[in-house]
Design a protein around this motif. Sequence first.
Motif, PDB file in Angstrom:
ATOM      1  N   THR A   1       0.840  -1.210   0.000  1.00  0.00           N
ATOM      2  CA  THR A   1       0.000   0.000   0.000  1.00  0.00           C
ATOM      3  C   THR A   1       0.874   1.258   0.000  1.00  0.00           C
ATOM      4  OG1 THR A   1      -1.817  -1.097   1.155  1.00  0.00           O
ATOM      5  CG2 THR A   1      -1.726   1.308   1.332  1.00  0.00           C
ATOM      6  N   LEU A   2       0.461   2.243  -0.786  1.00  0.00           N
ATOM      7  CA  LEU A   2       1.171   3.520  -0.860  1.00  0.00           C
ATOM      8  C   LEU A   2       0.274   4.632  -0.325  1.00  0.00           C
ATOM      9  CD1 LEU A   2       2.567   3.216  -4.496  1.00  0.00           C
ATOM     10  CD2 LEU A   2       3.957   3.294  -2.411  1.00  0.00           C
ATOM     11  N   ALA A   3       0.856   5.577   0.379  1.00  0.00           N
ATOM     12  CA  ALA A   3       0.105   6.750   0.847  1.00  0.00           C
ATOM     13  C   ALA A   3       0.862   8.015   0.449  1.00  0.00           C
ATOM     14  CB  ALA A   3      -0.081   6.695   2.359  1.00  0.00           C
ATOM     15  N   PHE A   4       0.152   8.960  -0.151  1.00  0.00           N
ATOM     16  CA  PHE A   4       0.724  10.259  -0.541  1.00  0.00           C
ATOM     17  C   PHE A   4      -0.042  11.362   0.178  1.00  0.00           C
ATOM     18  CE2 PHE A   4       1.934   7.586  -4.044  1.00  0.00           C
ATOM     19  CZ  PHE A   4       3.161   8.075  -4.448  1.00  0.00           C
ATOM     20  N   ALA A   5       0.628  12.459   0.468  1.00  0.00           N
ATOM     21  CA  ALA A   5      -0.065  13.603   1.062  1.00  0.00           C
ATOM     22  C   ALA A   5       0.394  14.897   0.398  1.00  0.00           C
ATOM     23  CB  ALA A   5       0.203  13.675   2.558  1.00  0.00           C
ATOM     24  N   GLU A   6      -0.550  15.836   0.280  1.00  0.00           N
ATOM     25  CA  GLU A   6      -0.193  17.185  -0.185  1.00  0.00           C
ATOM     26  C   GLU A   6       0.394  17.994   0.965  1.00  0.00           C
ATOM     27  OE1 GLU A   6      -0.373  18.255  -3.399  1.00  0.00           O
ATOM     28  OE2 GLU A   6      -0.849  16.143  -3.747  1.00  0.00           O
ATOM     29  N   LEU A   7      -0.140  17.742   2.176  1.00  0.00           N
ATOM     30  CA  LEU A   7       0.347  18.455   3.368  1.00  0.00           C
ATOM     31  C   LEU A   7       0.391  17.505   4.554  1.00  0.00           C
ATOM     32  CD1 LEU A   7       1.038  21.213   4.783  1.00  0.00           C
ATOM     33  CD2 LEU A   7      -1.367  21.299   5.429  1.00  0.00           C
ATOM     34  N   GLN A   8       1.490  17.531   5.289  1.00  0.00           N
ATOM     35  CA  GLN A   8       1.577  16.805   6.558  1.00  0.00           C
ATOM     36  C   GLN A   8       1.622  17.841   7.684  1.00  0.00           C
ATOM     37  OE1 GLN A   8       3.949  12.717   5.868  1.00  0.00           O
ATOM     38  NE2 GLN A   8       5.247  14.503   5.764  1.00  0.00           N
ATOM     39  N   THR A   9       0.734  17.683   8.654  1.00  0.00           N
ATOM     40  CA  THR A   9       0.724  18.640   9.765  1.00  0.00           C
ATOM     41  C   THR A   9       1.738  18.242  10.838  1.00  0.00           C
ATOM     42  OG1 THR A   9      -1.102  17.405  10.722  1.00  0.00           O
ATOM     43  CG2 THR A   9      -1.670  19.353   9.422  1.00  0.00           C
ATOM     44  N   LEU A  10       2.140  16.985  10.857  1.00  0.00           N
ATOM     45  CA  LEU A  10       3.151  16.505  11.817  1.00  0.00           C
ATOM     46  C   LEU A  10       4.146  15.606  11.092  1.00  0.00           C
ATOM     47  CD1 LEU A  10       1.005  15.632  14.976  1.00  0.00           C
ATOM     48  CD2 LEU A  10       2.769  17.397  14.807  1.00  0.00           C
ATOM     49  N   GLY A  11       4.638  16.105   9.956  1.00  0.00           N
ATOM     50  CA  GLY A  11       5.605  15.313   9.198  1.00  0.00           C
ATOM     51  C   GLY A  11       6.805  15.019  10.067  1.00  0.00           C
ATOM     52  N   ARG A  12       7.288  13.796  10.026  1.00  0.00           N
ATOM     53  CA  ARG A  12       8.385  13.498  10.949  1.00  0.00           C
ATOM     54  C   ARG A  12       9.666  13.043  10.279  1.00  0.00           C
ATOM     55  NH1 ARG A  12       4.564   9.379  14.271  1.00  0.00           N
ATOM     56  NH2 ARG A  12       5.129   7.434  13.270  1.00  0.00           N
ATOM     57  N   GLY A  13      10.758  13.364  10.947  1.00  0.00           N
ATOM     58  CA  GLY A  13      12.062  12.886  10.548  1.00  0.00           C
ATOM     59  C   GLY A  13      12.518  11.844  11.559  1.00  0.00           C
ATOM     60  N   ARG A  14      13.800  11.557  11.565  1.00  0.00           N
ATOM     61  CA  ARG A  14      14.334  10.579  12.509  1.00  0.00           C
ATOM     62  C   ARG A  14      14.494  11.213  13.887  1.00  0.00           C
ATOM     63  NH1 ARG A  14      19.459   8.739  11.817  1.00  0.00           N
ATOM     64  NH2 ARG A  14      20.023  10.830  11.171  1.00  0.00           N
ATOM     65  N   LEU A  15      14.626  10.370  14.894  1.00  0.00           N
ATOM     66  CA  LEU A  15      15.014  10.798  16.243  1.00  0.00           C
ATOM     67  C   LEU A  15      14.125  11.927  16.760  1.00  0.00           C
ATOM     68  CD1 LEU A  15      18.833  10.921  15.326  1.00  0.00           C
ATOM     69  CD2 LEU A  15      17.678   9.033  16.491  1.00  0.00           C
ATOM     70  N   GLY A  16      12.824  11.851  16.447  1.00  0.00           N
ATOM     71  CA  GLY A  16      11.863  12.828  16.957  1.00  0.00           C
ATOM     72  C   GLY A  16      11.893  14.178  16.260  1.00  0.00           C
ATOM     73  N   ARG A  17      12.614  14.257  15.136  1.00  0.00           N
ATOM     74  CA  ARG A  17      12.696  15.553  14.444  1.00  0.00           C
ATOM     75  C   ARG A  17      11.506  15.742  13.506  1.00  0.00           C
ATOM     76  NH1 ARG A  17      19.104  14.852  13.685  1.00  0.00           N
ATOM     77  NH2 ARG A  17      18.445  13.354  12.121  1.00  0.00           N
ATOM     78  N   ARG A  18      11.356  16.959  12.987  1.00  0.00           N
ATOM     79  CA  ARG A  18      10.222  17.284  12.122  1.00  0.00           C
ATOM     80  C   ARG A  18      10.644  17.311  10.662  1.00  0.00           C
ATOM     81  NH1 ARG A  18       6.060  20.373  13.942  1.00  0.00           N
ATOM     82  NH2 ARG A  18       5.222  19.858  11.898  1.00  0.00           N
ATOM     83  N   TRP A  19       9.687  16.973   9.783  1.00  0.00           N
ATOM     84  CA  TRP A  19       9.888  17.161   8.356  1.00  0.00           C
ATOM     85  C   TRP A  19       8.919  18.240   7.907  1.00  0.00           C
ATOM     86  CZ3 TRP A  19      13.752  16.182   5.418  1.00  0.00           C
ATOM     87  CH2 TRP A  19      13.626  16.357   4.028  1.00  0.00           C
ATOM     88  N   LEU A  20       9.441  19.310   7.356  1.00  0.00           N
ATOM     89  CA  LEU A  20       8.636  20.486   7.046  1.00  0.00           C
ATOM     90  C   LEU A  20       8.496  20.647   5.537  1.00  0.00           C
ATOM     91  CD1 LEU A  20      10.579  22.811   9.512  1.00  0.00           C
ATOM     92  CD2 LEU A  20       8.335  21.778   9.920  1.00  0.00           C
ATOM     93  N   ALA A  21       7.261  20.779   5.076  1.00  0.00           N
ATOM     94  CA  ALA A  21       7.047  20.968   3.639  1.00  0.00           C
ATOM     95  C   ALA A  21       5.737  21.705   3.416  1.00  0.00           C
ATOM     96  CB  ALA A  21       7.006  19.611   2.933  1.00  0.00           C
ATOM     97  N   PRO A  22       5.777  22.860   2.730  1.00  0.00           N
ATOM     98  CA  PRO A  22       4.529  23.570   2.448  1.00  0.00           C
ATOM     99  C   PRO A  22       3.595  22.727   1.567  1.00  0.00           C
ATOM    100  CG  PRO A  22       6.452  24.920   1.879  1.00  0.00           C
ATOM    101  CD  PRO A  22       6.954  23.550   2.196  1.00  0.00           C
ATOM    102  N   ARG A  23       2.294  22.992   1.675  1.00  0.00           N
ATOM    103  CA  ARG A  23       1.302  22.246   0.887  1.00  0.00           C
ATOM    104  C   ARG A  23       1.670  22.202  -0.603  1.00  0.00           C
ATOM    105  NH1 ARG A  23      -3.815  20.497   0.797  1.00  0.00           N
ATOM    106  NH2 ARG A  23      -4.263  21.076   2.953  1.00  0.00           N
ATOM    107  N   GLY A  24       1.624  21.021  -1.159  1.00  0.00           N
ATOM    108  CA  GLY A  24       1.789  20.869  -2.608  1.00  0.00           C
ATOM    109  C   GLY A  24       3.208  21.046  -3.113  1.00  0.00           C
ATOM    110  N   SER A  25       4.160  21.216  -2.184  1.00  0.00           N
ATOM    111  CA  SER A  25       5.524  21.532  -2.626  1.00  0.00           C
ATOM    112  C   SER A  25       6.357  20.300  -2.948  1.00  0.00           C
ATOM    113  CB  SER A  25       6.264  22.277  -1.507  1.00  0.00           C
ATOM    114  OG  SER A  25       6.437  21.446  -0.372  1.00  0.00           O
ATOM    115  N   SER A  26       5.924  19.146  -2.443  1.00  0.00           N
ATOM    116  CA  SER A  26       6.853  18.023  -2.325  1.00  0.00           C
ATOM    117  C   SER A  26       6.228  16.736  -2.834  1.00  0.00           C
ATOM    118  CB  SER A  26       7.217  17.822  -0.847  1.00  0.00           C
ATOM    119  OG  SER A  26       7.819  18.991  -0.339  1.00  0.00           O
ATOM    120  N   VAL A  27       7.040  15.717  -2.887  1.00  0.00           N
ATOM    121  CA  VAL A  27       6.491  14.366  -2.958  1.00  0.00           C
ATOM    122  C   VAL A  27       6.676  13.782  -1.566  1.00  0.00           C
ATOM    123  CG1 VAL A  27       6.760  12.063  -3.930  1.00  0.00           C
ATOM    124  CG2 VAL A  27       6.900  14.064  -5.425  1.00  0.00           C
TER     125      VAL A  27
END
Length: 266
Positions: free
Chosen positions: A49-75
């Motif tokens: 199963t694949l999941a895509f999002a235009e916006l993540q409100t709590l996008g996460r990185g490793r070790l409790g860090r955040r992944w930040l991306a404006p709406r529609g900017s990213s894959v």
Amino acid sequence: MNVHRPLSREDLPPTESLRRLGREILFFSEIDSTNAFLLRQAGVWPDGTLAFAELQTLGRGRLGRRWLAPRGSSVLCSALLIEDVDVEWLTLLPMLAGLAAAEAVEQATGLAAGVRWPNDIVLAGRKLGGVLIESVALGSAARRAIVIGVGLNVLQQAGHFAPEIVSHATSLEIASPSPVDRPAIARALVERLDAWLSSAAAPDAAQIRRAWLARSQDLGTRSRLVHDGRVFAGTIVDLDEHGDLVVQLDQGGMRCFRGAVTAREW
Ligand code: BT5
């Protein structure tokens, strides 16, 4: 930023052309995190199963860090794998996913994307994307749900990056001399991930390691790594068969660092 229409099914490869991924494909206009979603619902959705999002409100990185991306900017993509608990190649998954993402960028744009240990996709020495592997035991615990998360910066301009990342982040829009096609990046990412995941009964660890080293400029470079609150400085000498980084420490001796528990200074 030139925000295009949301990604949709038509942008991705036809299911019949894929071997493992894409039995179900979910598109979210907004979600906390595509990784968090698939981990929560791991018992509900099938392998691949694949999941895509235009916006993540709590996008996460490793070790409790955040992944930040404006709406529609990213894959922003996550893939669910259902596996036996003891898959030997699990620790190589960040390398596999990073490779797939770098190849996808090259395929879709012609730009020579590289990989940087443990989980970065890089372009001209800056961070273009990242990989987050997470997993959870399923039911009887004899099986495990593994989620591969990939975030790729596509349409951001420099002003879209937060002050703390602007000096080392980049996007395809910034780096590419020609217009960037976000659906083409998403399509290529799914194709390359699927190819690596279904190359054999299990991904070939030696092949992943070789291909990763060929795309990395880490070997021979100096690095500062943070493990258990301690900073280690040294020269990178190898990537071992588990995906651990082998470092000749300035203080003397060799040490292996495991990606899941090590932070690397930029
Ligand atoms: C990563 O973590 O690089 C993993 C990123 C994975 C994101 C995907 S998006 C789809 C899926 N769903 C999720 O919730 N996550 C995955 P790490 O190595 O810990 O890097 C995080 C650090 O990178 C942050 O602390 C920032 O310094 C920086 N950063 C955050 N957003 C960035 C961006 N868009 N571009 C470059 N750097 C960024």
